[in-house]
Design an enzyme around this catalytic site. Structure first.
Site, PDB file in Angstrom:
ATOM      1  N   GLU A   1      -3.754 -47.406   8.622  1.00 41.61           N
ATOM      2  CA  GLU A   1      -2.267 -47.428   8.204  1.00 41.61           C
ATOM      3  C   GLU A   1      -2.011 -48.642   7.504  1.00 41.61           C
ATOM      4  O   GLU A   1      -1.161 -48.173   6.352  1.00 41.61           O
ATOM      5  CB  GLU A   1      -1.334 -47.304   9.413  1.00 41.61           C
ATOM      6  CG  GLU A   1      -1.352 -46.076  10.285  1.00 41.61           C
ATOM      7  CD  GLU A   1      -2.573 -46.024  11.172  1.00 41.61           C
ATOM      8  OE1 GLU A   1      -2.646 -44.949  11.993  1.00 41.61           O
ATOM      9  OE2 GLU A   1      -2.962 -47.047  11.405  1.00 41.61           O
TER      10      GLU A   1
ATOM     11  N   ARG B   1      10.254 -32.938  11.277  1.00 39.85           N
ATOM     12  CA  ARG B   1       9.047 -33.318  10.668  1.00 39.85           C
ATOM     13  C   ARG B   1       8.313 -32.121   9.808  1.00 39.85           C
ATOM     14  O   ARG B   1       7.423 -32.449   8.861  1.00 39.85           O
ATOM     15  CB  ARG B   1       7.868 -33.776  11.567  1.00 39.85           C
ATOM     16  CG  ARG B   1       7.748 -32.609  12.694  1.00 39.85           C
ATOM     17  CD  ARG B   1       6.486 -32.936  13.735  1.00 39.85           C
ATOM     18  NE  ARG B   1       6.419 -32.059  14.757  1.00 39.85           N
ATOM     19  CZ  ARG B   1       5.348 -31.642  15.452  1.00 39.85           C
ATOM     20  NH1 ARG B   1       4.150 -32.154  15.010  1.00 39.85           N
ATOM     21  NH2 ARG B   1       5.265 -30.887  16.506  1.00 39.85           N
TER      22      ARG B   1
END
Length: 312
Positions: free
Chosen positions: A58, A10
């Site tokens: 989202e 990440r």
């Protein structure tokens, strides 16, 4: 012996976005109130005007990204894998996949190595979900080098791409001058003659550790890194199966619908071969330290070694 360098993919994702942003003005980054966790804040610090925080919404973020893509922008939408592939599945399918828009999905915190966040956040089904969407490219890099290369390749690819990144720092294994990343092409990391271990994501380093242990027992294991789940490098998979006669797949994902299923689909059609699928065995995860969870679910080097040895 010096300690192996480790970095979470990440973090590699955030660093790659910041670098790519300097080269391409049309690259935008969208996040869902998780910029610090997904590491897109690295991009935000350099290009605040091109970073859009969509809040904890989202599904709406996917729609915004789809709209931006129709104007010639290249949006990278970022959130946890559970939300990107799970909560927003309908929007990814209908708003991005169906019109085949040029949207890149950066899904972090995938798999059981999310750790203490527990089963609700440990997405072990995302590869299966994204693999089922027509035209979706699905990439699961194994380390820092590969993750950064994958982000660049995703930008250069025309069409939707799902990129899977982890929370846990993992060993850097591809830091060599011969390394080359190409969507849809696997990488042979170790030659062997008795069994082929095909791994993806953080399990690639586990597979390499297992191969070292197997060698001490007289078992020669070939190790293949499959960073692209879709399109799968079927030619390499079939060639390895014919060469060693046995195949093991290793993934930090359910054994249903992910790498193992993709490999079995290819071999069933082109070269029927005995296959052992190592991964999350149709169960939900649980809360606990990431390293301990990997050990419990037998996805660390020792666990992979034990399963392969018993099967071979």
């Amino acid at each position: 012996m010096s300690e192996v360098k480790k970095i979470a993919t990440r973090q590699s994702y955030g660093n790659a976005l910041a670098e790519l942003g300097k080269e391409h003005d049309n690259l935008l980054v969208l996040d869902a109130d998780l910029a610090n966790a997904t590491k897109t804040d690295t991009f935000k610090k350099v290009f605040p005007e091109r970073h859009i925080d969509c809040g904890i919404a989202e599904c709406n973020m996917m729609g915004i990204a789809a709209g931006l893509a129709t104007t010639g922008k290249v949006p990278f939408v970022s959130t946890f894998a559970m939300f990107a592939a799970g909560r927003a599945y309908e929007q990814v399918r209908n708003s991005i996949g169906y019109p085949h828009l040029n949207v890149k999905i950066g899904a972090t915190h995938a798999g059981i190595s999310v750790g203490e966040d527990g089963a609700s956040h440990q997405c072990n089904e995302d590869l299966a979900l994204m693999r089922a969407i027509p035209g979706m490219v699905v990439i699961n890099p194994s380390d820092d080098v590969e993750a950064k290369a994958a982000v660049r390749a995703a930008y250069e690819h025309e069409g939707p791409v799902y990129l899977r990144f982890g929370r846990l720092a993992v060993p850097v294994i591809n830091d060599n001058p011969d390394y080359k990343f190409e969507i849809g092409k696997g990488v042979v990391l170790r030659e062997g003659t008795d069994v082929t271990i095909i791994a993806t994501g953080l399990c690639v380093s586990s597979a390499l550790e297992a191969a070292e242990m197997l060698a001490k027992d007289g078992v020669s294991a070939k190790v293949v890194n499959i960073h692209t789940i879709k399109p799968l490098d079927e030619d390499l998979v079939v060639a390895c199966a014919k060469e060693t006669g046995k195949v093991v797949t290793v993934e930090e994902h359910s054994v249903i619908g992910g790498l193992g299923s993709a490999v079995c689909d290819a071999l069933c059609a082109k070269a029927p071969t005995p296959v052992l699928k190592i991964g999350v065995q149709d169960v939900f995860g649980e809360s606990g330290p990431a390293v301990e969870l990997l050990k419990k679910y037998r996805l660390d080097g020792e666990g992979v070694y034990g399963q392969v040895k018993a099967w071979v």
